[in-house]
Design an enzyme around this catalytic site. Sequence first.
Site, short mmCIF file in Angstrom:
data_model
loop_
_atom_site.label_atom_id
_atom_site.label_comp_id
_atom_site.label_asym_id
_atom_site.label_seq_id
_atom_site.Cartn_x
_atom_site.Cartn_y
_atom_site.Cartn_z
N ASP B 210 0.86 -1.19 0.00
CA ASP B 210 0.00 0.00 0.00
C ASP B 210 0.89 1.23 0.00
OD1 ASP B 210 -2.32 1.69 0.16
OD2 ASP B 210 -3.36 0.06 1.21
N GLY B 236 4.38 1.13 -1.80
CA GLY B 236 4.39 1.28 -3.25
C GLY B 236 3.06 1.77 -3.79
N ASP B 237 3.02 2.02 -5.08
CA ASP B 237 1.82 2.45 -5.79
C ASP B 237 1.51 1.37 -6.81
OD1 ASP B 237 0.01 3.49 -7.61
OD2 ASP B 237 0.88 5.51 -7.55
N PHE B 238 0.45 0.63 -6.61
CA PHE B 238 0.22 -0.54 -7.48
C PHE B 238 -0.06 -0.16 -8.92
CE2 PHE B 238 -3.93 -0.27 -5.02
CZ PHE B 238 -4.72 0.23 -6.04
N HIS B 256 -12.81 -2.23 -8.48
CA HIS B 256 -14.01 -1.40 -8.77
C HIS B 256 -13.72 0.10 -8.73
CE1 HIS B 256 -15.97 -0.43 -4.58
NE2 HIS B 256 -14.66 -0.44 -4.48
#
Lengths: 347, 347
Positions: B210, B236-238, B256
């Site tokens: 996250d 991190g930034d997925f 979603h």
Amino acid sequence: MTETTVAKQAGAPPAVSPDAILQLGFGFWGSKVLLSAVELGVFTALAGTSADLETLRSRLGLHPARHETSWTPWSPSACWSARTAATPTPLPPRRSSTGSSRATSAAFWRWPNARLFRFWADLTEGLRTGVPQNETKTGGSFFTELYTDPARLREFARAMTALSMGSILAIGERFPWSGYRTFADIGCAEGGLPMHLARRHTHLTGVGLDLPVLAPIFQEHVAAAGLSDRLRFLAGDFLVDELPDADVLVFGHVLHDWGLDTKRLLIDKAYRVLPQDGAIICYDAVIDDDRRQNAFGLLMSLNMLIELPDGFDYTGGECQQWLQTAGFRRTYVEHLAGPESMVVGIK
Amino acid sequence: MTETTVAKQAGAPPAVSPDAILQLGFGFWGSKVLLSAVELGVFTALAGTSADLETLRSRLGLHPARHETSWTPWSPSACWSARTAATPTPLPPRRSSTGSSRATSAAFWRWPNARLFRFWADLTEGLRTGVPQNETKTGGSFFTELYTDPARLREFARAMTALSMGSILAIGERFPWSGYRTFADIGCAEGGLPMHLARRHTHLTGVGLDLPVLAPIFQEHVAAAGLSDRLRFLAGDFLVDELPDADVLVFGHVLHDWGLDTKRLLIDKAYRVLPQDGAIICYDAVIDDDRRQNAFGLLMSLNMLIELPDGFDYTGGECQQWLQTAGFRRTYVEHLAGPESMVVGIK
């Protein structure tokens, strides 16, 4: 094989009741009560305490100005029943065309959609300040605007009749009209109640009292129904003017708009003008005396907080007491339709 | 005589389910869908027509930008089931004290109460413009503000875990974890899923990915649970970074939030990093393929319209197709809890 069986086998949805539509459309009331209750810490305050309502009110920082009924939806049982128990007054089948019925419905829903949903977002502020949370906060007035737009007023009056029709039909059946000859509907709007009573009980003649702006709408409907010989419109302000002479005076969705003093004032005025054995009928979403069952009535009382400076919905016991204090010798409460009941007083 | 019998005889209210609380608290979603549908003339447009969805959308003046799923709550059956059919994920019993549980609940409801209720008042505008109707309309950002307030972020993360817990528990039971050794939870927040899986399946080690701002919250919870040797946080930034190596990648309430391209991008990234026979688990309020039963999923998709520029909830069939296109050799949908299901893909 019957049509019903075929429909069921084809996986058709169950029969649609207008109760369910009304319950869904006003579902945001009960929803917001829960949300505001959590925000205010109601459930935390209720846990492990036997404090009375006034202590809780003070502890939660709620405004004391309103009648206690305004606060009772906070009881956990009312929050629960908000979801399941009470169903609003059913919309009756209309004699007019499907198109007209759709127009009525659309006009009706404009009121909660364009106004109430947004105003109810400020329920917590209303509970803390006791001040209405509608257009009046920014200097507007719903009715002032409505009264300057005849087409919209007509549409709104029709929608209000539709909302009242379950109770109107029940009043036609359950009140002993054979013992009376004249009636007046105080705050008659387009005249849904007078027209139904005149059709259902051909010995009756009646008066509809409302503000002058409603006159053309009332008179047009009554003329179209061929009832002008037995129903007439009386322009007036029921707060200021004397009430008309009649054997029976009906206050439908009127008393809950006002504070206790005005409620009593209207009841006293009715008592003065009624003959011996005359009757007053007050109908609203009358709350059960324990304030636990009629969640729609409790929620409607919060809607009065949102809309009006002093209004509140009331229990059958409270209203009977007001009637008795005014002098009515016999009083009773009778269920009408959905969440609505009438409180009757005999002079 | 059992305790239950005594309680019933004493007139105690029926057992309270958290499903019912969630259904009441989010009741304003289904309510506003009906109100906006009437405002837009949906039911009039649906009467006596066999027009397809795109024709109706255009006729009603709805914005075309969103995925078609966004519009399907307009079907009358969905409006109906909005009231009765779907119930949100149940809140699980918490191991912590009642006080903590109450705090969780209060934090959880702050989100729909202080934000969503007001934003949903503009649902019709959202449907017409396709533009989110939250703080972004006035230059604000919910998450930017949240991330600058550590106490509120902690509270929010806990509330989100509570909302997911029904699905988390079900994933622990229904996925064949014995066949895998490592997992990564993509968008793990405070780490509710990793901690449950590590407790329930002691052979597993896991990673929670996250944003860096979540690191101290995750690490504190994991340390307190004595699981630091088997669970680690990966900042991190997925959307930007490569996903971690693991046998199983879990996307919970992630897909979603995003438009179709980003959904596919995330699925493709997962496929690339997974080993042969590795698995992806996507869980959300997955909509049934006929878009008729899971009203909460349909309403959640409208909530994505309110909250995010491209997000939409999806059917099990759609997600399986995306997984298959990415290369997953076997896919299936399995119900978890309340309105939530997982879509699983095996590489």
